[in-house]
Enzyme design. Structure first.
Site, PDB file in Angstrom:
ATOM      1  N   GLY A  19       0.872  -1.206   0.041  1.00  0.00           N
ATOM      2  CA  GLY A  19       0.083  -0.063  -0.052  1.00  0.00           C
ATOM      3  C   GLY A  19       0.872   1.200  -0.265  1.00  0.00           C
ATOM      4  O   GLY A  19       2.012   1.260   0.157  1.00  0.00           O
ATOM      5  N   GLY A  22       0.361   8.775   2.365  1.00  0.00           N
ATOM      6  CA  GLY A  22       0.840  10.422   1.929  1.00  0.00           C
ATOM      7  C   GLY A  22       2.492  10.321   2.233  1.00  0.00           C
ATOM      8  O   GLY A  22       3.079  11.418   1.700  1.00  0.00           O
ATOM      9  N   VAL A  26       4.464   1.004   1.671  1.00  0.00           N
ATOM     10  CA  VAL A  26       4.810  -0.229   2.572  1.00  0.00           C
ATOM     11  C   VAL A  26       4.763  -1.252   1.551  1.00  0.00           C
ATOM     12  O   VAL A  26       4.104  -1.398   0.583  1.00  0.00           O
ATOM     13  CB  VAL A  26       3.440  -0.534   3.460  1.00  0.00           C
ATOM     14  CG1 VAL A  26       3.621  -1.614   4.435  1.00  0.00           C
ATOM     15  CG2 VAL A  26       3.162   0.849   4.390  1.00  0.00           C
ATOM     16  N   LYS A  41       8.110   0.092   5.946  1.00  0.00           N
ATOM     17  CA  LYS A  41       7.581   1.025   5.490  1.00  0.00           C
ATOM     18  C   LYS A  41       8.799   1.835   4.980  1.00  0.00           C
ATOM     19  O   LYS A  41       9.471   2.131   5.970  1.00  0.00           O
ATOM     20  CB  LYS A  41       6.927   1.665   6.730  1.00  0.00           C
ATOM     21  CG  LYS A  41       6.308   3.048   6.328  1.00  0.00           C
ATOM     22  CD  LYS A  41       5.282   3.479   7.563  1.00  0.00           C
ATOM     23  CE  LYS A  41       4.029   2.785   7.526  1.00  0.00           C
ATOM     24  NZ  LYS A  41       2.924   3.046   7.967  1.00  0.00           N
ATOM     25  N   ASP A 135      -2.374   9.570  15.612  1.00  0.00           N
ATOM     26  CA  ASP A 135      -3.072   9.449  14.546  1.00  0.00           C
ATOM     27  C   ASP A 135      -4.032   8.309  14.704  1.00  0.00           C
ATOM     28  O   ASP A 135      -3.872   7.197  13.759  1.00  0.00           O
ATOM     29  CB  ASP A 135      -1.832   9.229  13.477  1.00  0.00           C
ATOM     30  CG  ASP A 135      -2.457   9.533  11.850  1.00  0.00           C
ATOM     31  OD1 ASP A 135      -3.645  10.319  11.949  1.00  0.00           O
ATOM     32  OD2 ASP A 135      -1.812   9.056  11.078  1.00  0.00           O
TER      33      ASP A 135
END
Length: 707
Positions: A19, A22, A26, A41, A135
């Site tokens: 995926g 922003g 990953v 990541k 987050d």
């Protein structure tokens, strides 16, 4: 973007892109050193070019790596290769909570609470380590195939929020707290707010605040009151709605103070969903009455104020929101002049005080340099201890004098292999894995033992041999949060952990029917049996089934009503001995204890079943054979009957009534469905002269039994 097949640090082989967000991409990768799949990541280039950002990123990623909890994605490694900066994490086979919500629309209440409890446990563990996620959103929560929920992206959100507004940060605006939206100070309660918004979305399928752009959403977070979730989903219980509303209070002081409190109330809500036990935090009373200040008190205040003006003042200013450090920094400044006189003197006093502080700092720095040089001379002139490797004896105390080529061995026990290797590497030591062993106490892929004890002085670049845990098939049932869970869900969860489940109903006055009361044992190995005690409701609501067998239908219904039960399905059946209208059998055994109002089905007798015996005949009788030549002018009165021997007696049954017919007529003797006496399989059909009773002709017939 990395290509499939390339290696990072000659260790991690990139298998494909999972995926993209922003700030990072990953990838799925394979660690060839430990032969396991991982997720990597990799930061995008616009973040990789900022040294200040990278320093904070490394520091936060290492802090996240220290977290170890079943509901947090494990961080294995942090590294860089050229301009590539990456984090190696546990690979979770599953989907994000956001995708799960999108797929289902809205989640079942118990399922949503179960997910929220696991998320709260994970975030609470981070808060215990003084790490604020900042987050929290469904996109950062992963649901594995075995149903376990894990929170991801610890530390990354803290790095990105001090940079330019990215698409990922913009996407998070639906979940950020009001203090984050205005750039204020954040703490644990900010994560609690975001979890509340996530719970809102799980049980309603929608977000509470929407807008045309991120600014509109942020303003809504600050200004608009939240709509009660029960308006969108009336099935939401009182307790859960209270928890969500308390988590999403605009003012942090009116929310829960700790994530553990949220988890505790969620568990209580599972057991008592309709109880309104969530207590709002009372607001501080700002409307206190006016207090008159006396003259002597006013003089004291003025003297203190003047004294403050002559002192050096350390003010604490709140910086603009810094998502990495999130702290208040000291700043030496001056207060505004309150009086016109004495300004020059105060300026000199402040100048001299500042010079004094500067001189003190210089003196301390000189002393540090001098003592460090002296320490180096002492170490140089002292006798060098014998160099050692892991195979030889070495001093056991870290307090002994160490030269520049020697180092104390750090403790790497129970650390993940990657972290242990990194820790030894920091100490200029080399790690070697000598083997793997099963362990019930040390987690899989963590260090069981090290060949050189902690604190031992060894030569730099020595090899430390370690033994790695293969883990265990021991399942810690007590950590699965089964208490208060629905019985079916608990059974499925245990079976997913390869355990055999035995259900044991048990009456309970407080635990709702169908929920788990307790379980045994606390832990079990794969393939072993775990007993779940499921609530059957309170014993006071249970009734005993009466014996209604061989009772008339009306009496049976009355007995059930008196016992607090109701008639269920009533069916009719033949019975050779029980009279018609009486109960033959009941489905619930007499004496059985069932819940009040339970329907009880039973069968009512129709009496003995009667079998039909039928026969057929198709003959023609010429009346002229009896009357002779004068038959043309004669009329005869005839009838047709069935004759049978039943239990030794002759029994007649009329088939046609006496009728006058011409003497020369061909009389039809035709019947397709002659019903005879039960159990008799033979008889005769007779044509009889109605005036004299004479049998004119007789036909034998056979009867066949039918249902």
């Amino acid at each position: 973007m990395l290509r499939t097949g390339i290696y990072l640090q000659d260790r991690y082989e990139i298998l494909g892109l999972i995926g993209s967000g922003g700030m990072s991409d990953v990838y799925k990768a394979r660690c060839h050193k430990l032969n396991r799949l991982v997720a990597i990541k990799v930061l995008k280039q616009e973040f990789s070019d900022d040294p200040a950002f990278l320093g904070k990123f490394q520091m936060e990623a290492q802090a996240a790596a220290r977290l170890s909890h079943p509901n947090i994605v494990n961080v294995y490694d942090v590294g860089d290769q050229g301009r590539l900066h990456y984090i190696v994490m546990e690979l979770i086979e599953g989907i994000t909570l956001k995708s799960y919500i999108t797929k289902k629309g809205m989640l079942d209440i118990k399922e949503a609470v179960g997910i929220a409890i696991q998320v709260a446990q994970g975030i609470g563990a981070a808060h215990d380590q003084k790490i604020i996620h900042r987050d929290i959103k469904p996109q950062n929560m992963l649901i594995s195939k075995d149903g376990k929920v894990k929170v991801a992206d610890f530390g990354i959100a803290r790095a990105v929020t001090t940079q330019t507004m990215t698409s990922e940060a913009m996407g998070s605006v639906h979940y950020i707290s009001p203090e984050q939206a205005r750039g204020g100070y954040c703490d644990e309660r900010s994560d609690i707010y975001s979890l509340g918004i996530t719970m809102y979305e799980m049980v309603t399928g929608i977000l509470p605040f929407e807008g045309d752009n991120t600014v509109a959403v942020a303003l809504a977070q600050l200004q608009e009151p939240i709509t009660r979730p029960s308006l969108y989903n009336p099935e939401i219980p009182v307790s859960l709605e209270g928890i969500i509303l308390k988590c999403t209070e605009k003012k942090p002081e009116r929310r829960y103070s700790k994530m553990d409190e949220v988890a505790a109330d969620l568990r209580r809500g599972l057991m008592y969903p309709d109880d309104d036990f969530v207590q709002p935090v009372p607001e501080v009373d700002m409307g206190a009455g006016t207090v008159v200040i006396k003259k002597n008190e006013l003089k004291e205040i003025k003297r203190a104020e003047e004294s403050d003006d002559r002192a050096v003042d350390w003010e604490w200013e709140e910086e603009e929101e810094d998502d990495w450090e999130n702290e208040r920094v000291p700043k030496m400044g001056q207060r505004e002049k309150r009086h016109e006189g004495g300004g020059a003197n105060r300026q000199f006093e402040r100048l001299f005080a500042a010079l004094g502080v500067l001189i003190a700092v210089v003196i301390v720095a000189v002393l540090v340099v001098v003592f460090s040089r002296l320490g180096g001379l002492i170490k140089f002139n002292s006798p060098q201890p014998t160099s050692t490797t892991i195979e030889t004896e070495a001093p056991s105390s870290s307090e002994e004098t160490v030269n520049d080529m020697e180092i104390p061995v750090p403790d790497v026990l129970q650390l993940p292999v990657d972290m242990a290797e990194a820790k030894l590497k920091e100490s200029t030591l080399v790690m070697k894995v000598s083997g793997y062993e099963d362990s019930d106490t040390v987690d899989k892929d963590c260090i069981i033992s090290q060949s050189v004890p902690e604190g031992t002085i060894v030569q730099k670049y020595s090899t430390v041999t370690v033994v790695v845990s293969r883990g265990t098939d021991l399942v810690k049932v007590s950590e699965l949060s089964l208490d208060g869970m629905a019985g079916d869900a608990a059974k499925l969860l245990l079976e997913q952990n390869k355990l055999v489940v035995q259900i044991q109903p048990e009456y309970h006055d407080t635990v709702q029917e169908g929920l788990v009361i307790r379980f045994e044992p606390e832990q079990a190995r794969e393939g072993e049996t775990v007993t779940l005690y499921i609530s059957a409701g309170p014993l006071s609501a249970m009734k005993t089934v009466p014996d209604i067998r061989e009772r008339p239908r009306e009496e049976a219904a009355a007995m059930l009503a008196e016992a607090g039960l109701v008639p269920g399905e009533i069916r009719e059946e033949y019975h050779e001995t029980i009279p018609q209208g009486y109960v033959i059998v009941q489905d619930a055994e007499p004496g059985t204890v069932v819940k009040q109002g339970t329907p009880v089905s039973y069968a009512v007798s129709r009496g003995p079943e009667i079998k039909r015996y039928v026969a057929a005949i198709n003959e023609t009788y010429n009346m002229g054979t009896q009357i002779g030549p004068g038959a043309l002018a004669a009329d005869v009165n005839v009838s047709i009957r069935l004759r049978q021997e039943v239990n030794g007696e002759t029994v007649y049954r009329t088939l046609t009534e006496p009728t006058t017919v011409p003497g020369n007529m061909l009389l039809p003797v035709s019947f397709t469905n002659i019903e005879g006496a039960p159990g008799v399989d033979s008889g005769e059909v007779e044509v009889v002269n109605g005036d004299t009773g004479e049998v004119l002709v007789s036909y034998p017939v056979k009867f066949i039994q039918t249902d």
